[in-house]
Scaffold this motif. Structure first.
Motif, PDB file in Angstrom:
ATOM      1  N   LEU A  35      63.253  37.990  58.920  1.00 53.04           N
ATOM      2  CA  LEU A  35      64.596  38.415  58.541  1.00 53.04           C
ATOM      3  C   LEU A  35      65.147  37.569  57.398  1.00 53.04           C
ATOM      4  O   LEU A  35      65.938  38.058  56.583  1.00 53.04           O
ATOM      5  CB  LEU A  35      65.550  38.328  59.745  1.00 53.04           C
ATOM      6  N   LEU A  36      64.737  36.296  57.337  1.00 52.28           N
ATOM      7  CA  LEU A  36      65.181  35.445  56.233  1.00 52.28           C
ATOM      8  C   LEU A  36      64.694  36.020  54.909  1.00 52.28           C
ATOM      9  O   LEU A  36      65.454  36.108  53.936  1.00 52.28           O
ATOM     10  CB  LEU A  36      64.641  34.023  56.408  1.00 52.28           C
ATOM     11  N   TYR A  37      63.425  36.421  54.892  1.00 55.49           N
ATOM     12  CA  TYR A  37      62.862  36.977  53.659  1.00 55.49           C
ATOM     13  C   TYR A  37      63.412  38.378  53.380  1.00 55.49           C
ATOM     14  O   TYR A  37      63.602  38.744  52.213  1.00 55.49           O
ATOM     15  CB  TYR A  37      61.330  36.992  53.745  1.00 55.49           C
ATOM     16  N   ARG A  38      63.669  39.132  54.443  1.00 55.72           N
ATOM     17  CA  ARG A  38      64.283  40.448  54.247  1.00 55.72           C
ATOM     18  C   ARG A  38      65.690  40.300  53.659  1.00 55.72           C
ATOM     19  O   ARG A  38      66.104  41.077  52.789  1.00 55.72           O
ATOM     20  CB  ARG A  38      64.339  41.212  55.569  1.00 55.72           C
ATOM     21  N   ALA A  39      66.412  39.294  54.129  1.00 52.18           N
ATOM     22  CA  ALA A  39      67.763  39.065  53.622  1.00 52.18           C
ATOM     23  C   ALA A  39      67.733  38.671  52.148  1.00 52.18           C
ATOM     24  O   ALA A  39      68.567  39.122  51.349  1.00 52.18           O
ATOM     25  CB  ALA A  39      68.468  38.000  54.452  1.00 52.18           C
ATOM     26  N   VAL A  40      66.756  37.838  51.784  1.00 53.76           N
ATOM     27  CA  VAL A  40      66.603  37.470  50.375  1.00 53.76           C
ATOM     28  C   VAL A  40      66.197  38.697  49.560  1.00 53.76           C
ATOM     29  O   VAL A  40      66.709  38.934  48.458  1.00 53.76           O
ATOM     30  CB  VAL A  40      65.558  36.347  50.208  1.00 53.76           C
ATOM     31  N   GLY A  41      65.273  39.498  50.119  1.00 55.09           N
ATOM     32  CA  GLY A  41      64.855  40.718  49.439  1.00 55.09           C
ATOM     33  C   GLY A  41      66.011  41.676  49.225  1.00 55.09           C
ATOM     34  O   GLY A  41      66.136  42.306  48.159  1.00 55.09           O
ATOM     35  N   ALA A  42      66.863  41.797  50.236  1.00 56.84           N
ATOM     36  CA  ALA A  42      68.029  42.682  50.130  1.00 56.84           C
ATOM     37  C   ALA A  42      68.981  42.187  49.046  1.00 56.84           C
ATOM     38  O   ALA A  42      69.531  42.975  48.266  1.00 56.84           O
ATOM     39  CB  ALA A  42      68.752  42.757  51.473  1.00 56.84           C
ATOM     40  N   ARG A  43      69.154  40.867  48.987  1.00 54.06           N
ATOM     41  CA  ARG A  43      70.010  40.299  47.938  1.00 54.06           C
ATOM     42  C   ARG A  43      69.408  40.543  46.558  1.00 54.06           C
ATOM     43  O   ARG A  43      70.125  40.792  45.589  1.00 54.06           O
ATOM     44  CB  ARG A  43      70.195  38.800  48.158  1.00 54.06           C
ATOM     45  N   MET A  44      68.067  40.479  46.465  1.00 58.71           N
ATOM     46  CA  MET A  44      67.411  40.753  45.195  1.00 58.71           C
ATOM     47  C   MET A  44      67.653  42.198  44.770  1.00 58.71           C
ATOM     48  O   MET A  44      67.934  42.483  43.601  1.00 58.71           O
ATOM     49  CB  MET A  44      65.905  40.480  45.305  1.00 58.71           C
ATOM     50  N   LEU A  45      67.551  43.117  45.723  1.00 52.74           N
ATOM     51  CA  LEU A  45      67.805  44.524  45.420  1.00 52.74           C
ATOM     52  C   LEU A  45      69.252  44.738  44.977  1.00 52.74           C
ATOM     53  O   LEU A  45      69.549  45.684  44.230  1.00 52.74           O
ATOM     54  CB  LEU A  45      67.495  45.394  46.649  1.00 52.74           C
ATOM     55  N   ASP A  46      70.130  43.849  45.444  1.00 52.28           N
ATOM     56  CA  ASP A  46      71.537  43.920  45.036  1.00 52.28           C
ATOM     57  C   ASP A  46      71.759  43.340  43.642  1.00 52.28           C
ATOM     58  O   ASP A  46      72.872  43.387  43.111  1.00 52.28           O
ATOM     59  CB  ASP A  46      72.432  43.159  46.031  1.00 52.28           C
ATOM     60  N   GLY A  47      70.688  42.727  43.084  1.00 51.33           N
ATOM     61  CA  GLY A  47      70.796  42.199  41.730  1.00 51.33           C
ATOM     62  C   GLY A  47      70.710  40.698  41.610  1.00 51.33           C
ATOM     63  O   GLY A  47      70.777  40.149  40.499  1.00 51.33           O
ATOM     64  N   ALA A  48      70.551  39.997  42.740  1.00 54.76           N
ATOM     65  CA  ALA A  48      70.495  38.531  42.701  1.00 54.76           C
ATOM     66  C   ALA A  48      69.103  38.049  42.307  1.00 54.76           C
ATOM     67  O   ALA A  48      68.097  38.732  42.542  1.00 54.76           O
ATOM     68  CB  ALA A  48      70.879  37.955  44.062  1.00 54.76           C
ATOM     69  N   GLU A  49      69.039  36.863  41.716  1.00 51.42           N
ATOM     70  CA  GLU A  49      67.762  36.226  41.411  1.00 51.42           C
ATOM     71  C   GLU A  49      67.212  35.666  42.717  1.00 51.42           C
ATOM     72  O   GLU A  49      67.943  35.040  43.488  1.00 51.42           O
ATOM     73  CB  GLU A  49      68.003  35.108  40.386  1.00 51.42           C
ATOM     74  N   PRO A  50      65.925  35.892  43.036  1.00 59.99           N
ATOM     75  CA  PRO A  50      65.381  35.561  44.357  1.00 59.99           C
ATOM     76  C   PRO A  50      65.574  34.121  44.818  1.00 59.99           C
ATOM     77  O   PRO A  50      66.004  33.876  45.938  1.00 59.99           O
ATOM     78  CB  PRO A  50      63.894  35.912  44.218  1.00 59.99           C
ATOM     79  N   VAL A  51      65.245  33.131  43.970  1.00 63.28           N
ATOM     80  CA  VAL A  51      65.359  31.738  44.395  1.00 63.28           C
ATOM     81  C   VAL A  51      66.827  31.376  44.648  1.00 63.28           C
ATOM     82  O   VAL A  51      67.159  30.713  45.640  1.00 63.28           O
ATOM     83  CB  VAL A  51      64.735  30.785  43.357  1.00 63.28           C
ATOM     84  N   ALA A  52      67.700  31.826  43.776  1.00 64.62           N
ATOM     85  CA  ALA A  52      69.130  31.559  43.957  1.00 64.62           C
ATOM     86  C   ALA A  52      69.626  32.213  45.241  1.00 64.62           C
ATOM     87  O   ALA A  52      70.441  31.631  45.980  1.00 64.62           O
ATOM     88  CB  ALA A  52      69.919  32.084  42.762  1.00 64.62           C
ATOM     89  N   ALA A  53      69.120  33.404  45.534  1.00 63.67           N
ATOM     90  CA  ALA A  53      69.517  34.102  46.760  1.00 63.67           C
ATOM     91  C   ALA A  53      69.058  33.325  47.986  1.00 63.67           C
ATOM     92  O   ALA A  53      69.797  33.217  48.973  1.00 63.67           O
ATOM     93  CB  ALA A  53      68.915  35.513  46.771  1.00 63.67           C
ATOM     94  N   ALA A  54      67.856  32.780  47.931  1.00 58.47           N
ATOM     95  CA  ALA A  54      67.333  32.009  49.063  1.00 58.47           C
ATOM     96  C   ALA A  54      68.122  30.722  49.267  1.00 58.47           C
ATOM     97  O   ALA A  54      68.436  30.336  50.390  1.00 58.47           O
ATOM     98  CB  ALA A  54      65.854  31.681  48.835  1.00 58.47           C
ATOM     99  N   GLU A  55      68.458  30.065  48.185  1.00 57.75           N
ATOM    100  CA  GLU A  55      69.196  28.809  48.275  1.00 57.75           C
ATOM    101  C   GLU A  55      70.614  29.013  48.799  1.00 57.75           C
ATOM    102  O   GLU A  55      71.189  28.111  49.420  1.00 57.75           O
ATOM    103  CB  GLU A  55      69.236  28.135  46.898  1.00 57.75           C
ATOM    104  N   ALA A  56      71.169  30.206  48.553  1.00 57.38           N
ATOM    105  CA  ALA A  56      72.547  30.481  48.981  1.00 57.38           C
ATOM    106  C   ALA A  56      72.611  31.278  50.290  1.00 57.38           C
ATOM    107  O   ALA A  56      73.688  31.669  50.722  1.00 57.38           O
ATOM    108  CB  ALA A  56      73.271  31.256  47.867  1.00 57.38           C
TER     109      ALA A  56
END
Length: 203
Positions: A35-56
């Motif tokens: 779910l952590l990676y899915r949440a990051v993936g979802a944020r990426m689909l929303d337009g976020a940069e992956p590493v920044a999404a994971a850190e936040a």
């Protein structure tokens, strides 16, 4: 007192169901690290940069209602190969693993990378065809419009990506017990997992 159960395996092998049942049986905390990676993936689909999404990433991100969609699953598999994403999520996972009262964690690199010192390590697997059928029923049961052939192709593509990525590839830990659920009922698979944990706790 901490006690960590690491459960790894490919998509739709049953590790999530088994993990939740084992956690409930022993009163341990449970974390679906996928779910952590899915949440990051979802944020990426929303337009976020992956590493920044994971850190936040925040705990509330795990409550999103779209995390179980096929689109987010594919995005999760793509961000999971990024070293910066994995590094950002390691501390969160390790802290949860050593929480007081015990923890069950399921994912793809718990026993090999996140918690190599886990008291119990399980590698839950099943044939690609069985896993695709399970995922197909899940997706169509939720109203998804997809064919079994498409789901099987997706499962195989995720396996290929997960097993051959440079960072923390999907594989059993050297001391993990493999549990093949291809021909097991849920109750049988959970029963075997619970028996293994009981044996290790009593050792």
């Amino acid at each position: 007192m901490s006690f960590t159960v690491a459960i790894d395996g490919p998509a739709a092998a049953g590790k999530g169901t088994i993990s939740k049942a084992v956690a409930a049986h022993f009163g341990f905390g449970h974390l679906d690290t996928g779910l952590l990676y899915r949440a990051v993936g979802a944020r990426m689909l929303d337009g976020a940069e992956p590493v920044a999404a994971a850190e936040a990433l925040e705990v509330t991100d795990l409550d999103r209602t779209d995390l179980r969609t096929a689109e987010v699953a594919q995005a999760a598999s793509k961000v999971a190969v990024i070293a910066g994403v994995r590094a950002a999520l390691v501390d969160f996972q390790r802290a949860f693993a050593r929480r007081s009262g015990g923890a069950v964690m399921d994912g793809r690199d718990i026993g090999t990378v996140i918690c190599p010192e886990a008291e119990v390590k399980l590698f839950v697997t099943a044939s690609a065809e069985v896993r695709a059928t399970r995922r197909f029923r899940e997706l169509t049961g939720n109203g998804g419009i997809i064919t079994l052939e498409e789901v099987l192709a997706d499962v195989r593509a995720r396996d290929e990506r997960d097993m051959h990525r440079a960072e923390a590839p999907l594989k059993p830990a050297d001391d993990a017990v493999t549990l093949d659920t291809s021909s097991l009922s849920i109750d049988e698979a959970v029963g075997q997992a619970v028996a293994l944990v009981e044996a290790r706790r009593g050792a």
